[in-house]
Motif scaffolding. Structure first.
Motif, mmCIF file in Angstrom:
data_model
loop_
_atom_site.group_PDB
_atom_site.id
_atom_site.type_symbol
_atom_site.label_atom_id
_atom_site.label_comp_id
_atom_site.label_asym_id
_atom_site.label_seq_id
_atom_site.Cartn_x
_atom_site.Cartn_y
_atom_site.Cartn_z
ATOM 1 N N ASP A 35 0.831 -1.208 0.000
ATOM 2 C CA ASP A 35 0.000 0.000 0.000
ATOM 3 C C ASP A 35 0.865 1.257 0.000
ATOM 4 N N ALA A 36 1.960 1.222 0.753
ATOM 5 C CA ALA A 36 2.872 2.367 0.770
ATOM 6 C C ALA A 36 3.473 2.605 -0.614
ATOM 7 N N VAL A 37 3.905 1.534 -1.266
ATOM 8 C CA VAL A 37 4.472 1.653 -2.609
ATOM 9 C C VAL A 37 3.413 2.169 -3.582
ATOM 10 N N PHE A 38 2.193 1.660 -3.454
ATOM 11 C CA PHE A 38 1.085 2.111 -4.298
ATOM 12 C C PHE A 38 0.926 3.625 -4.195
ATOM 13 N N ASN A 39 0.900 4.149 -2.955
ATOM 14 C CA ASN A 39 0.691 5.583 -2.794
ATOM 15 C C ASN A 39 1.876 6.413 -3.238
ATOM 16 N N VAL A 40 3.082 5.894 -3.085
ATOM 17 C CA VAL A 40 4.247 6.613 -3.606
ATOM 18 C C VAL A 40 4.102 6.798 -5.113
ATOM 19 N N SER A 41 3.712 5.727 -5.810
ATOM 20 C CA SER A 41 3.576 5.827 -7.261
ATOM 21 C C SER A 41 2.473 6.798 -7.653
ATOM 22 N N ARG A 42 1.345 6.755 -6.950
ATOM 23 C CA ARG A 42 0.236 7.636 -7.307
ATOM 24 C C ARG A 42 0.541 9.091 -6.959
ATOM 25 N N SER A 65 -0.434 16.880 -17.206
ATOM 26 C CA SER A 65 -1.262 15.904 -17.911
ATOM 27 C C SER A 65 -2.554 15.610 -17.158
ATOM 28 N N PRO A 66 -3.537 16.516 -17.209
ATOM 29 C CA PRO A 66 -4.780 16.291 -16.463
ATOM 30 C C PRO A 66 -5.521 15.021 -16.844
ATOM 31 N N GLU A 67 -5.261 14.492 -18.030
ATOM 32 C CA GLU A 67 -5.943 13.264 -18.434
ATOM 33 C C GLU A 67 -5.563 12.082 -17.555
ATOM 34 N N LEU A 68 -4.510 12.223 -16.740
ATOM 35 C CA LEU A 68 -4.068 11.150 -15.854
ATOM 36 C C LEU A 68 -4.663 11.247 -14.444
ATOM 37 N N LEU A 69 -5.576 12.188 -14.239
ATOM 38 C CA LEU A 69 -6.051 12.452 -12.879
ATOM 39 C C LEU A 69 -6.775 11.271 -12.247
ATOM 40 N N MET A 70 -7.500 10.483 -13.011
ATOM 41 C CA MET A 70 -8.210 9.341 -12.418
ATOM 42 C C MET A 70 -7.233 8.362 -11.768
ATOM 43 N N ALA A 71 -6.248 7.928 -12.514
ATOM 44 C CA ALA A 71 -5.260 6.994 -11.955
ATOM 45 C C ALA A 71 -4.453 7.658 -10.852
ATOM 46 N N ALA A 72 -4.153 8.948 -11.022
ATOM 47 C CA ALA A 72 -3.269 9.645 -10.086
ATOM 48 C C ALA A 72 -3.909 9.904 -8.732
ATOM 49 N N THR A 73 -5.229 9.860 -8.646
ATOM 50 C CA THR A 73 -5.904 10.160 -7.376
ATOM 51 C C THR A 73 -6.294 8.912 -6.603
ATOM 52 N N GLU A 74 -5.839 7.745 -7.019
ATOM 53 C CA GLU A 74 -6.099 6.525 -6.253
ATOM 54 C C GLU A 74 -5.320 6.552 -4.943
ATOM 55 N N ASP A 75 -5.887 5.948 -3.915
ATOM 56 C CA ASP A 75 -5.278 6.005 -2.579
ATOM 57 C C ASP A 75 -5.564 4.720 -1.805
#
Length: 310
Positions: free
Chosen positions: A199-206, A217-227
Motif C-alpha cells: 500500500d505504501a508503494v502504491f501511494n508513492v507511485s500515485r 497531464s490532467p488526463e491522468l487524474l483518475m489513476a493519479a488520485t487513487e489512494d
C-alpha cells in the motif's frame, strides 16, 4: 514594544484541500473561497471580536479565538508584546468540512501579526510556514493557504518546507459540500499506525503521478488520485462521503475526500467534466451536497494596510 496603536491590516486567506487522494499530509491545493478579516492594534488588554458568516454562532469571542491565538504565537516568537486587538472577521470557508478552515484561521493570524509588525520585524516565508505549522501541527493545509497553488510540504531537520507548483490550466476543481461535519481528530484516529508495504508503494507511485497530472497531464487524474493509505479507513465515519466518492469514480470522475472530509473534491480535467460531475451528484444522492465550482487560488494569503490605518 507593540505595534503602533490604530494600525489596521486587512487579511485574505483561501480555502485549501489537503491530501488530494494519495498525497496524505503532503499535498495541498489552494481554492478560490476566502475568509477576510481586519485587525486593528488597540491599547494592551483590550480585545474586541466581531464575526459574520460561517461559524458565527460557534466561534469564541475571547482570547481562545484561533486567529487571536495565532497572532499571539507570532508576537511571542519575536519577543514582542501583543497589543490589544479589534478583530472583524467575515468567514466564508465552511467549518468542519475538510476545506482548511482551521488552517486558514492560523494563516490569517500569522499574516495579521506580520502586517501589524511591518517595518519593525521581518517575517520570511520560512518563518511564516514554521509558525503556522507549529500552530496547526502539520503543513499540508497551511502551505497552500500561505503561498497558493499546489504545494508539496515536508518536514526535515530545519523544520517545515514547501514547494509551490503551477497547476495546469485544464484542471477544474469542484468541491461538493454536505450539511454534516467531520472532526479531523476523529478522522485521524481511524487510521492504523502501520500499513502494508504494497500500500505504501502504491501511494508513492500515485503521488508521483499526481504531480505530473496536476501540472502537465490532467488526463491522468483518475489513476493519479487513487489512494490506499487513509480514505478507506475513514469511510466508516462518513459513509455518505464514501458512497459519493465511489459513485463518481465509477463514472470516471477523479473524486477524493477533501482533507479529513466530509466534503468531496473532484479534480476534473475541464469545465465540461466538472459540470457533468455536479449534475451526476444531484441525481444520485439522498443528502444534498452544495456544488462549488472553484478556481485554483495562485496568490495564497495576503495582508495589506486597511483603509484608515495609522
Amino acid at each position: 514594544m507593540t505595534a503602533a496603536l490604530g494600525r489596521r491590516v486587512a487579511v485574505r486567506v483561501p480555502a485549501t484541500s489537503a491530501n488530494l487522494g494519495p498525497g496524505f499530509d503532503t499535498l495541498g491545493l489552494a481554492l478560490s473561497v476566502y475568509d477576510e478579516l481586519t485587525v486593528e492594534a488597540l491599547e494592551p488588554g483590550r480585545l474586541e471580536i466581531e464575526v459574520s458568516g460561517e461559524g458565527t454562532a460557534d466561534v469564541p469571542r475571547d482570547a481562545s479565538h484561533l486567529v487571536v491565538r495565532a497572532i499571539a504565537h507570532a508576537y511571542a516568537s519575536v519577543g514582542r508584546e501583543m497589543p490589544g486587538l479589534r478583530l472583524v472577521a467575515h468567514n466564508v470557508i465552511p467549518h468542519g468540512r475538510g476545506m482548511g478552515s482551521s488552517g486558514a484561521a492560523v494563516v490569517a493570524g500569522i499574516l495579521a501579526a506580520q502586517g501589524l509588525l511591518e517595518g519593525e520585524v521581518d517575517f520570511s516565508d520560512v518563518d511564516l510556514l514554521r509558525l503556522a505549522t507549529e500552530m496547526e501541527g502539520h503543513p499540508d493545509n497551511v502551505a497552500p493557504g500561505l503561498f497558493g497553488g499546489l504545494t508539496i510540504a515536508w518536514m526535515d531537520a530545519e523544520g517545515p518546507q514547501h514547494k509551490q507548483l503551477i497547476v495546469h490550466r485544464g484542471v477544474s476543481p469542484l468541491v461538493l459540500v454536505p450539511s454534516f461535519t467531520m472532526s479531523t481528530a476523529v478522522a485521524r484516529s481511524l487510521q492504523p499506525l502501520q500499513v502494508p508495504r504494497e500500500d505504501a508503494v502504491f501511494n508513492v507511485s500515485r503521488s508521483a503521478l499526481l504531480i505530473a497530472a496536476m501540472t502537465q497531464s490532467p488526463e491522468l487524474l483518475m489513476a493519479a488520485t487513487e489512494d490506499k493509505l487513509h480514505q478507506s479507513y475513514r469511510a466508516q465515519a462518513m459513509p455518505e462521503t464514501d458512497r459519493l466518492v465511489r459513485t463518481l469514480r465509477a463514472e470516471g470522475y477523479a473524486a477524493v475526500v477533501s482533507g479529513a472530509g466530509p466534503s468531496v473534491l473532484v479534480l476534473a480535467d475541464g469545465p465540461g467534466q466538472r459540470v457533468a460531475a455536479a449534475d451526476l451528484t444531484a441525481t444520485v444522492v439522498d443528502t444534498p451536497w452544495q456544488a462549488l465550482m472553484l478556481a485554483v487560488d495562485v496568490k495564497g494569503g495576503t495582508v495589506k494596510p486597511a483603509e484608515g490605518s495609522a
